[in-house]
Design an enzyme around this catalytic site. Structure first.
Site, mmCIF file in Angstrom:
data_model
loop_
_atom_site.group_PDB
_atom_site.id
_atom_site.type_symbol
_atom_site.label_atom_id
_atom_site.label_comp_id
_atom_site.label_asym_id
_atom_site.label_seq_id
_atom_site.Cartn_x
_atom_site.Cartn_y
_atom_site.Cartn_z
ATOM 1 N N GLY A 108 37.478 21.795 -69.505
ATOM 2 C CA GLY A 108 36.589 22.159 -68.415
ATOM 3 C C GLY A 108 37.353 22.821 -67.289
ATOM 4 O O GLY A 108 38.375 23.477 -67.516
ATOM 5 N N CYS A 109 36.877 22.658 -66.073
ATOM 6 C CA CYS A 109 37.527 23.265 -64.910
ATOM 7 C C CYS A 109 39.006 22.928 -64.875
ATOM 8 O O CYS A 109 39.395 21.758 -64.886
ATOM 9 C CB CYS A 109 36.849 22.767 -63.636
ATOM 10 S SG CYS A 109 37.747 23.147 -62.127
ATOM 11 N N PHE A 110 39.850 23.948 -64.819
ATOM 12 C CA PHE A 110 41.293 23.677 -64.889
ATOM 13 C C PHE A 110 41.855 23.052 -63.622
ATOM 14 O O PHE A 110 42.957 22.524 -63.629
ATOM 15 C CB PHE A 110 42.099 24.908 -65.285
ATOM 16 C CG PHE A 110 41.776 26.211 -64.585
ATOM 17 C CD1 PHE A 110 41.309 26.274 -63.292
ATOM 18 C CD2 PHE A 110 41.965 27.418 -65.269
ATOM 19 C CE1 PHE A 110 41.046 27.487 -62.664
ATOM 20 C CE2 PHE A 110 41.693 28.639 -64.661
ATOM 21 C CZ PHE A 110 41.237 28.670 -63.352
#
Length: 223
Positions: free
Chosen positions: A50-52
Site C-alpha cells: 500500500g502507501c509507501f
C-alpha cells in the site's frame, strides 16, 4: 485513489457516520519456520504494502535496517515511472519500499513477520486502508532463491495459521527492478508526523510495531 483523495474520503465518511474503509489491525504473525540465511554484510529486500509512507516509516525503525527507500516495483522492466503516473493506475507498478539491512542483526524472515504483523493486511486485494488500485497491492519481490523460498513458505504458513477471517491474497512477484520515488516521498513519516494521512493510517502501525516488537524497535529511524 491518490493519498489526498483517501484523506478526503475518510473525512467525509467520519462526518456521515459511515465506515466504508477497511479497518487495518495489528496481528502478531508467527515466527517463520524457514528463513533466508546470508553470509553477506548487507542484504536488500523489496516489499509492497500500500502507501509507501507507512511501509518505509515502520521499516526504518527496525534494528538492523540501514535504509528504507520509497519507490516503485512490479512493472515492466526498463519502463520509467514517477509518482503521478503510478498513482493513476494501469502501469503495473506498485508503491514499494527497498529495505537494506544487516542480516546479522535482523533476518529476512523477521522482516516478513513485521510486515504482516503491523504494516500490510494480506487479505485485501489491490487495496490497503483508503487506497485502492493495483498500485496499492501487497506483494513480495524476492531478490534471490533463498528469499523466494522463505517468502513462499511464509505465505503458506500464514494461510494455515487462521489469523485472518479472509484468505491471504499477497503474492510473490518476479523482480523487474526498483525505481526510487522523488525526494518529497522519502522519510515522509519522520518529516511529517502530523500529516492527516500519517496520523490516521501510519502512526498506529508504528505504535503497534513498538508495542509488539520492543526488542526490534529503534527510536532513531534509519536514513
Amino acid at each position: 485513489m491518490r493519498r489526498s483523495d483517501g484523506i478526503a474520503f475518510a473525512v467525509l465518511a467520519a462526518l456521515s457516520g459511515a465506515s466504508p474503509l477497511h479497518a487495518e489491525r495489528p496481528v502478531l504473525a508467527p515466527v517463520p519456520a524457514i528463513d533466508a540465511s546470508s553470509a553477506q554484510k548487507v542484504e536488500t529486500a523489496i516489499f509492497a504494502g500500500g502507501c509507501f509512507w507507512g511501509v518505509e516509516g515502520v521499516f526504518s525503525h527496525v534494528k538492523g535496517v540501514r535504509s528504507a527507500v520509497s519507490g516503485f516495483a512490479g512493472g515492466p522492466q526498463g519502463q520509467k515511472v514517477d509518482y503521478e503516473r503510478v498513482s493513476q493506475g494501469g502501469t503495473g507498478f506498485a508503491e514499494a519500499v527497498r529495505v537494506t539491512y544487516d542480516p546479522k542483526q535482523v533476518s529476512y524472515g523477521t522482516l516478513l513477520r513485521v510486515f504482516f504483523s503491523v504494516i500490510a493486511d494480506p487479505t485485501t486485494l489491490n487495496r490497503q486502508g483508503p487506497d485502492r488500485g493495483t498500485q496499492y497491492r501487497s506483494a513480495l519481490f524476492p531478490l534471490n532463491t533463498q528469499q523466494d523460498r522463505a517468502a513462499k513458505a511464509y505465505l503458506g504458513h500464514l494461510n494455515k495459521a487462521g489469523l485472518w477471517r479472509d484468505p491471504i491474497v499477497t503474492r510473490t512477484e518476479a523482480f523487474t527492478g526498483f525505481q526510487a520515488a522523488g525526494a518529497y516521498h522519502q522519510n515522509f513519516l519522520t518529516r511529517n508526523p502530523r500529516h492527516p494521512y500519517i496520523q490516521r493510517w501510519d502512526m498506529p502501525k508504528l505504535a503497534a510495531f513498538k508495542a509488539m516488537f520492543p526488542k526490534l524497535y529503534q527510536d532513531r529511524p534509519a536514513a
